[in-house]
Design an enzyme around this catalytic site. Sequence first.
Site, PDB file in Angstrom:
ATOM      1  N   HIS A  40       0.862  -1.154   0.029  1.00 31.92           N
ATOM      2  CA  HIS A  40      -0.127  -0.036  -0.181  1.00 31.92           C
ATOM      3  C   HIS A  40       0.783   1.219  -0.102  1.00 31.92           C
ATOM      4  O   HIS A  40       0.342   2.206  -0.606  1.00 31.92           O
ATOM      5  CB  HIS A  40      -0.895  -0.044   1.389  1.00 31.92           C
ATOM      6  CG  HIS A  40      -2.270  -0.659   0.761  1.00 31.92           C
ATOM      7  ND1 HIS A  40      -2.200  -2.104   1.257  1.00 31.92           N
ATOM      8  CD2 HIS A  40      -3.404  -0.302   0.442  1.00 31.92           C
ATOM      9  CE1 HIS A  40      -3.390  -2.446   1.012  1.00 31.92           C
ATOM     10  NE2 HIS A  40      -4.427  -1.581   0.319  1.00 31.92           N
ATOM     11  N   GLY A  41       2.035   1.144   0.662  1.00 31.93           N
ATOM     12  CA  GLY A  41       2.798   2.491   0.430  1.00 31.93           C
ATOM     13  C   GLY A  41       4.106   2.452   1.603  1.00 31.93           C
ATOM     14  O   GLY A  41       4.232   1.418   2.186  1.00 31.93           O
TER      15      GLY A  41
END
Lengths: 381, 491
Positions: free
Chosen positions: B324-325
């Site tokens: 996701h990041g």
Amino acid sequence: MKTFLKNLGLFLLPLLALMAPPFIVLLVSGEFIPLHTIEELSRGKQTILVGTAYNDFRLRYQLDETIARHPEVLALGSSRMGTFRAAFFNNTSVFYNATGGNGNVLSGYHYFVEELSTPPRIIIASMDPFMFQPENAKNRTVTRPNPFTVRIKSYDPFLESFFRDRGWWKTYADYFAGKFTLDDVSVSRTTDDLMVIGLRAAAYGGGFTNDGSDYYGTFSQRGALSEVKKFAATITETNGDEFGSGVYPEAIAELRTFLSESKAKGITVIGMIPAIAPMEYERLRSFPHAYYAEAFRNLGNILTVIYREYGFDLYDFRDITEFGSSDAEMIDPKHASEKMSMRMFIHMAKQNKKLGAYANIPYLMEKLISATSTFEVFGLR
Amino acid sequence: MLFNSLHFLVFFPIVFFLYWALPARLRNYLLLLASSYFYMAFVPYYIVILFALITVTYLLARLTEKSSGRQRLFYTILSVSVSIGMLFVFKYFNFFNANLEALSSFLHWNYSLQALSLVLPLGLSFHTFQVLSYTIEVHKGRYPAEKKYLPYALYVMFFPQLVAGPIERPAHLLPQLKAVQVFDYADAISGLQLMLWGFFKKIVIATPLAILVDFVYGRVAQADSSAILLAVIAFYFLLYADFSGYTDIARGAARMFGIDLVQNFRLPYFSRSTAELWRRWHISLSSWFRDYVYLPLVWNTDRGQRLGIIVATMSTFTLMGVWHGASWNYIIMGVIFGFYICFSMVSKPWRDKISHFIGLNAMPRVMGAVQIATTFCLTVVAWVFFRTADLHQAFLVLSGLFTKWGSDAFSYITCSSYCSFYIFGISKKELAIIAVSIAGMIAYEYLQDAKIPLPAWLNRRSLRWSFYYIFILWILFSGYFTSKTFIYFQF
């Protein structure tokens, strides 16, 4: 495929018929003109009057303009300073009015200044009582980080005007409410000297002009005095409108940040508590035991002390009768006309030498005295 | 180019009509051209990176197929390294570098490497995973390497799913791209319906909820517990409406070209456990991790024994967080979901005993409701780490949820609309519209999922069209039309 196209066409027809009239009205009145075009026009020689009806891009616009123009004197604050004009100055290019969009010390005066690579020499900042009212201000706390870098990235004039806030529908509603006529749209007010952009500007000449200041057009002729009277009557012992039970500490903290950062950058801040309609002012004074009475009495002193700490001046114009004005010079219950703004400006320019250096006070006095209009001195030039 | 922009409103019909007007052999060229244009509307020169990734992985897949043994493994590893390496440079290098620097400073080592100043190409994580899926499938011999460049390039670049999925598998998408599509009236209509539904979720629910959530999260220190509670719950609905709205538009747009994209969401709010949630939420990502990370890990660690499952689950969800990041927030979010699932597995025997003891298992509906409510609350807590900018803010939100229940909590319910505006950034009327829209969204999707047939009289064109007009007017009157991007574009 043919059946699909035929059915799709049939289905879309009523929707297109519904959308077409407002689309044409908004297109012709200039509501869809891109922001960068308005910015370019505003820096040109032609006078522009931008009064869009269904979108609000002023926050972004004013920041762009201030960055591009490097004004020496900048007005920052609420719409109550909207009628401070470049015409008050000897050289009109030194001033820019960035009020209205960033109308609150809590929404980040200092953030606005932080965005400027070339800071102005003087900032005239409005210190409206509502900014310091705890009941109101505690819910308006500035959104961090810098709202100018997170809130105003993109602007699509079509999306913002037509769909956002139901502009297409409001066009119908306003038309049937008689707020504009088709003549307003079809017969352009634009001349060689003046370019009119937006439905509000087309309908009654309201909007902002090249120096960022506001014009109210024919709106200001619609019985402002009776509105002021009606509004003053709403003030009671339990309703002080924008005066609260005290002075909100966070607003004071934001003000201190703004003043100290400005001082560090060599900016002179001139604070002003804007004018209150005299009828409203008298009404507020008539309730000495109201819950808001203390804030009403003390706000000026509290702010003056803070301003002095940083070596700056604050002017309290709440009792505007002291400066020769009256209810008649109010545009509406909250907003001062150009004439009233000029009285405030002349007073500040007389008192503050740095500001005074930019203005020819005898000339302004003469213009003020000789003005025949109740509201305007210079008007839209 | 955003789906919710005027640009797309002009672009899509042009591509649609051209697609069906062109001879079949030219349609994929048009789609590739349109996809390139769509992608270049964001950062034009990043198209070079995307084509480099496509070209290298296409060639390596061809080589993989032709080779065997160690050589085959070498080509696969090379292809995976190129894909992951690109993702690492753009997305994770600075995060990795900053943490290494912090660790070096803690250990008094001398380490200093310049941070990279790169803008993350849009949807890089999505198309990298799609490429990886292809590479692995070819390596395993489950899918033949594409002979032609065009279908493979389109497999990666097909514009409806280019920047935020769903993450497709080659066996599902590639045969469709190679087939000659025949215009299907029903597909075109259902594609339009799905797109409209997606716009509704984005414009009427996600965008105004984002104002509320941004407003409260931006002033957590001042907000009381009730406002924070509303904001964290709102974020769950926002995330769903935003991402599933995007997916619906993507699936609808693809369907209008005769292409079926996989379902990415299936009523996540009705999940009775976190494990079930991830079978219903971002299905294309969770199934990707299940097939390419979780199952290989389970069978390679402890042959499916409990410890092996726990290790595999925690590793998988941590990696999902990382996907996701590049931030500790996402990693912790992944760890939390992994922990929920492991804890649920370990605690099942005594939870069963408790339900038996209090008689809950005798009331399956109540039991179901309790499970759904519990899963909802646990998910809401985990999403706090998704939304917040850093760990400090996440903990501020979580502590604010419990510690600021003042006497005037919920005062915004009784106060004027104006006051609600200054608490949430939107008025009470707008809050009510969102609430009605969310209820409508859940009810409609539930009915769709349950495949309850509509009565025949409801199928009359006049009634259907009337309903569509009302629905469109609802969007036009209650929607927030701004150029706000979709949340998952950042991944």
